[in-house]
Design an enzyme around this catalytic site. Structure first.
Site, mmCIF file in Angstrom:
data_model
loop_
_atom_site.group_PDB
_atom_site.id
_atom_site.type_symbol
_atom_site.label_atom_id
_atom_site.label_comp_id
_atom_site.label_asym_id
_atom_site.label_seq_id
_atom_site.Cartn_x
_atom_site.Cartn_y
_atom_site.Cartn_z
ATOM 1 N N GLY A 143 16.948 -20.567 -39.533
ATOM 2 C CA GLY A 143 16.548 -21.548 -38.522
ATOM 3 C C GLY A 143 17.356 -21.408 -37.247
ATOM 4 N N TYR A 153 12.537 -36.318 -47.470
ATOM 5 C CA TYR A 153 13.491 -35.657 -46.572
ATOM 6 C C TYR A 153 14.923 -36.104 -46.856
ATOM 7 C CZ TYR A 153 15.982 -34.351 -42.347
ATOM 8 O OH TYR A 153 16.913 -33.838 -41.472
ATOM 9 N N LYS A 194 18.351 -33.952 -48.398
ATOM 10 C CA LYS A 194 19.669 -33.889 -47.780
ATOM 11 C C LYS A 194 20.759 -34.325 -48.751
ATOM 12 C CE LYS A 194 18.267 -32.190 -43.971
ATOM 13 N NZ LYS A 194 18.635 -30.797 -43.628
#
Length: 318
Positions: free
Chosen positions: A74, A218, A222
Site C-alpha cells: 500500500g 474493519y 485492526k
C-alpha cells in the site's frame, strides 16, 4: 435518664461501626489514588521514553540495524507512501506493492529522484487471494528484506451496519487487512530469521480498543493486527526480529489537510511517519505519534457505553 443513657450507648455503637467503615473506605480510596498516580507516572515516562528521547536523539542507522531493503505494501498513498519516503531518506532501497500501476510508477520515480535509492515496483491486488502472492515471491527471492511495512488497507466507504456490506466488500476487507499481512509476513520472515535481524511494522488503529459500531468488520481487523503483532513479537524478538504494532488515530490525507492550528492534533502522513519511525526498536506497541499516545490514554478511560453512544450519534448524522 435511662432513655438518655440508652441513646448515648446506641450512638457510641453506631460511631464505632461507622469508623470501621470509614477506615475501610479511606484505605480503598488511598489504594485507588496510589494506583492512579502510578499509572499517570508510567504513562508520562512512556511518552518521554518512546516519543521525546528518540525524536531528539541522533537518528538510528536503520540499514545497520535491519538491512538495505524495505518492502511497503500500500505504498502509493497515505501512511504507506510517507513511510516509503521516510525510509528512503535514510538510504534504504524500497520495494513498493500496490494494485495501481500508474501510482506505483509515479511514486517509485519520485523516491528515486529525491533520495537516490533503488526502487522496485510490484503490481498486485491482494483482494484476489492466493494468486496475488506469486509475483511477489518471484521478485523477493534474491532480495534481503530488512523492513516490512504492512499498510495496505481496505476501509468501509462509509459507516454502515454489518449486513449492509456485500459479500465482495466483506471478502476484500478480510483479504487485504488480515490475510495479506499474514502472507507477507510468512514470505519475508524466514529471510530475517536467517540473518537474525529484521523489523515488521503492522498498521493497526487507535480506535479498535472499543467496539466501533457500523464499522464492526474493519475495527475487528485492526484489533486482530494488534494481537497478531504482539504475539509475533513475543515469538521472535529473541531471534533479532522486532515486530511493531502501530495504532494511529486520525492522520490527515493529502485530500484533507488539517488547518495549521490543528496540524499538531491531526498530523499529515509525512509528519506521522517521521515520528513513528523514530519509535522503531523502542516500543513494540505504540500509536507512533505523541498526541495520539495522549488520545489513547484518554480513550482507555472512556466507558464503553459512552463510546458506543457517541459513535451512534456520529453515524446518525452522516
Amino acid at each position: 435518664m435511662a432513655a438518655v443513657d440508652s441513646f448515648a450507648l446506641l450512638y457510641r455503637q453506631i460511631t464505632l461501626i461507622s469508623n470501621s467503615y470509614f477506615e475501610t473506605l479511606a484505605f480503598l480510596g488511598a489504594c485507588y489514588v496510589t494506583r492512579t498516580t502510578i499509572n499517570v507516572v508510567i504513562d508520562f515516562y512512556s511518552l518521554v521514553r518512546v516519543h521525546l528521547i528518540p525524536h531528539l536523539s541522533r537518528r538510528k542507522d536503520l540499514i545497520k540495524c535491519y538491512g538495505e531493503w524495505a518492502l511497503v505494501t500500500g505504498g502509493t498513498e497515505g501512511i504507506g507512501k510517507a513511510y516509503a519516503e521516510e525510509l528512503a531518506s535514510q538510504g534504504i532501497n524500497i520495494i513498493l506493492i500496490s494494485h495501481d500501476y500508474s501510482k506505483l510508477e509515479a511514486t517509485a520515480k519520485r523516491i528515486t529522484e529525491m533520495f537516490k535509492v533503488e526502487t522496485i515496483t510490484i503490481e498486485t491486488d491482494f483482494t484476489k487471494g492466493q494468486e496475488s502472492y506469486q509475483p511477489i515471491k518471484e521478485v523477493l527471492k534474491d532480495k534481503e528484506i530488512g523492513i516490512l511495512v504492512n499498510t495496505a488497507n481496505v476501509v468501509h466507504k462509509c459507516p454502515q451496519p454489518f449486513l449492509c456490506l456485500s459479500k465482495d466488500q466483506l471478502c476484500d476487507i478480510l483479504n487485504v487487512n488480515i490475510a495479506a499481512v499474514n502472507m507477507m509476513t510468512h514470505i519475508v520472515l524466514p529471510g530475517m530469521l536467517k540473518r537474525q535481524k529484521g523489523a515488521i511494522i503492522n498498521i493497526s488503529s487507535g480506535s479498535y480498543f472499543i467496539p466501533t459500531t457500523h464499522m464492526a468488520v474493519y475495527s475487528s481487523t485492526k484489533a486482530y493486527l494488534d494481537h497478531f503483532s504482539r504475539a509475533l513479537h513475543y515469538e521472535y524478538s529473541s531471534k533479532g526480529i522486532f515486530v511493531q504494532s502501530l495504532m494511529p488515530f486520525y492522520v490527515a490525507s493529502d485530500k484533507s489537510k488539517s488547518s495549521w492550528y490543528l496540524s499538531w492534533l491531526f498530523p499529515s502522513a509525512n509528519v506521522y511517519s517521521r515520528h513513528a519511525i523514530s519509535t522503531l526498536g523502542v516500543s513494540s506497541r505504540t500509536p507512533g505519534y505523541w498526541v495520539h499516545s495522549i488520545q489513547l490514554i484518554f480513550t482507555q478511560w472512556i466507558p464503553e457505553c459512552l463510546w458506543i453512544w457517541g459513535m451512534n450519534m456520529m453515524n446518525k448524522y452522516k
